[in-house]
Write an enzyme that holds these catalytic residues in place. Structure first.
Site, PDB file in Angstrom:
ATOM      1  N   ASP A   1       2.385  -4.773  -9.520  1.00 15.45           N
ATOM      2  CA  ASP A   1       1.930  -5.365  -8.253  1.00 15.45           C
ATOM      3  C   ASP A   1       1.071  -6.604  -8.534  1.00 15.45           C
ATOM      4  O   ASP A   1       1.278  -7.675  -7.961  1.00 15.45           O
ATOM      5  CB  ASP A   1       1.119  -4.286  -7.502  1.00 15.45           C
TER       6      ASP A   1
ATOM      7  N   HIS B   1      -2.672   2.811  -5.099  1.00 22.35           N
ATOM      8  CA  HIS B   1      -2.146   1.675  -5.866  1.00 22.35           C
ATOM      9  C   HIS B   1      -3.105   0.487  -5.965  1.00 22.35           C
ATOM     10  O   HIS B   1      -2.787  -0.512  -6.604  1.00 22.35           O
ATOM     11  CB  HIS B   1      -0.749   1.249  -5.358  1.00 22.35           C
ATOM     12  N   HIS B   2      -4.305   0.627  -5.356  1.00 21.20           N
ATOM     13  CA  HIS B   2      -5.325  -0.413  -5.578  1.00 21.20           C
ATOM     14  C   HIS B   2      -6.557   0.148  -6.273  1.00 21.20           C
ATOM     15  O   HIS B   2      -7.626  -0.456  -6.214  1.00 21.20           O
ATOM     16  CB  HIS B   2      -5.703  -1.084  -4.249  1.00 21.20           C
TER      17      HIS B   2
ATOM     18  N   HIS C   1       5.097   0.863  -1.523  1.00 23.04           N
ATOM     19  CA  HIS C   1       3.667   0.802  -1.844  1.00 23.04           C
ATOM     20  C   HIS C   1       2.873   0.015  -0.796  1.00 23.04           C
ATOM     21  O   HIS C   1       1.730   0.345  -0.516  1.00 23.04           O
ATOM     22  CB  HIS C   1       3.433   0.254  -3.264  1.00 23.04           C
ATOM     23  N   ASP C   2       3.465  -1.012  -0.226  1.00 29.52           N
ATOM     24  CA  ASP C   2       2.734  -1.827   0.749  1.00 29.52           C
ATOM     25  C   ASP C   2       3.192  -1.580   2.186  1.00 29.52           C
ATOM     26  O   ASP C   2       2.928  -2.409   3.069  1.00 29.52           O
ATOM     27  CB  ASP C   2       2.919  -3.318   0.415  1.00 29.52           C
TER      28      ASP C   2
ATOM     29  N   LYS D   1       1.005  -2.256   5.149  1.00 30.60           N
ATOM     30  CA  LYS D   1       0.710  -3.621   5.619  1.00 30.60           C
ATOM     31  C   LYS D   1       1.534  -3.990   6.849  1.00 30.60           C
ATOM     32  O   LYS D   1       1.168  -4.878   7.617  1.00 30.60           O
ATOM     33  CB  LYS D   1       1.004  -4.637   4.514  1.00 30.60           C
TER      34      LYS D   1
HETATM   35 FE   LIG Z   1      -0.971  -3.236  -1.899  1.00 30.51          FE
END
Ligand SMILES: [Fe+2]
Length: 345
Positions: free
Chosen positions: A298, A269-270, A216-217, A220
């Site tokens: 999360d 997901h945000h 999911h991240d 980043k």
């Molecule tokens: Fe995230």
């Protein structure tokens, strides 16, 4: 192979005469005196059947009817008295192959007619064999294909798993560089799976949820996020940069055809239930159930983990924060299911 002919005539003289002629032509003959006997004796080995029309019990037409009923495909020739053309026509209409006039004066013509019927029977058998072989071949090929498909599916699964494995390893290696993110992915995955199991997701959904949580991240990792680690508030530019990570992450896994749903989950997901999330601002049911699960997992981990610029919340505080934001940010049912599950975890 000898050619077998079944002949029925109640007239002994005619019967034995026809039998003699046929034997003379080297046919194997079974001569019977009634239609009933024909139906009793007939089997697939016969090549031709010759029927008299006027016989006691079953006449020739009724016998033919009986043969049709048992789906006999043996060509039937009728013996008709001279001048009874109507009978001959009726016989042909009922499915007889040909007719022979009696008494048999023209033996050559008689032989030609028998030979034609025998040829038809041979052709029929060939065609039947061909069809049966073809069906057998098609069946074999179909099962071969099914086996190959199973194998292909297995390979494709292995390939999927290997790809996910490679990505996970790379991601874990990169995450190690950041104190906070190391562990975050693992915990979010754990929380998401706990919630997924609690609400009884299917095994397919669980696989998707696990992969989506895992990555999911991932966005980043390619954005320069040194700013996250600094104490104090983020600037507007820094926020704008962070907010790009869902789209960047979705783009990273885009080449993997089998991760279509995971891609959408990573992208969203945000998002928030009330539509005030990012990047698209979708709301409510527009947000996939698995995505809504991950947002709860999360956020819970973000709240309960220690960050440089704030202290972490306790489990009870985090649950009450999730509840406070249920309906606006999170799916209330999922928040309750998660609260129940995490307390007894
Ligand atoms: Fe995230």
């Amino acid at each position: 192979m000898t050619t077998k002919i079944l002949i029925a005539d109640d007239d002994d003289l005619v019967r034995s005469a026809v039998e003699k002629i046929l034997t003379m032509f080297d046919y194997e003959v079974l001569a019977v005196e009634s239609g009933v006997k024909v139906l009793e004796q007939v089997n697939d080995e016969f090549d031709v059947i010759i029927l008299d029309i006027n016989m006691p019990d079953l006449d020739g037409f009724q016998t033919l009817d009986g043969l049709n009923k048992i789906k006999s495909e043996i060509p039937v020739l009728f013996l008709t008295g001279a001048g009874s053309m109507d009978y001959a026509i009726k016989a042909i209409n009922l499915g007889a192959y040909d007719f022979i006039t009696k008494p048999i004066d023209d033996i050559e013509l008689f032989h030609v007619k028998i030979k034609r019927a025998v040829e038809k029977r041979h052709f029929q058998r060939k065609e039947k064999n061909y069809k049966e072989n073809l069906e057998k071949e098609v069946k074999e090929k179909t099962s071969e294909l099914a086996d190959k498909n199973i194998l292909l599916e297995k390979y494709s699964h292995q390939l999927e798993n290997a790809t996910v494995q490679v990505m996970s390893t790379l991601q874990a290696a990169m995450e190690e560089k950041d104190e906070y993110t190391a562990g975050h992915t693992r915990r979010v995955t754990e929380y998401a799976l706990l919630l997924g199991a609690t609400i009884g997701l299917s095994s397919d959904d669980i696989v998707t949820l696990e992969r989506a949580s895992h990555f999911h991240d991932i966005g980043k990792l390619v954005i320069d996020l040194t700013c996250i680690q600094k104490p104090g508030k983020l600037t507007a530019d820094e926020w704008a940069l962070i907010k790009k990570h869902p789209e960047v992450g979705a783009n990273i896994i885009q080449p993997l055809e089998f991760t279509k749903r995971e891609r959408s989950i990573i992208l969203h997901h945000h998002e928030r239930l009330d539509g005030n999330g990012y990047p698209k601002g979708i709301r409510g049911d527009e947000i996939d159930l698995l995505t809504r699960i991950i947002t709860v997992a999360d956020s819970y981990d973000a709240m309960t983990s220690r960050r440089n610029y704030r202290r972490n919340l306790s489990m009870v505080e985090a649950i009450s924060e999730l509840r406070r934001c249920a309906g606006t940010q999170f799916d209330p049912e999922l928040v309750e299911a998660f609260a129940g599950a995490i307390v007894s975890h």
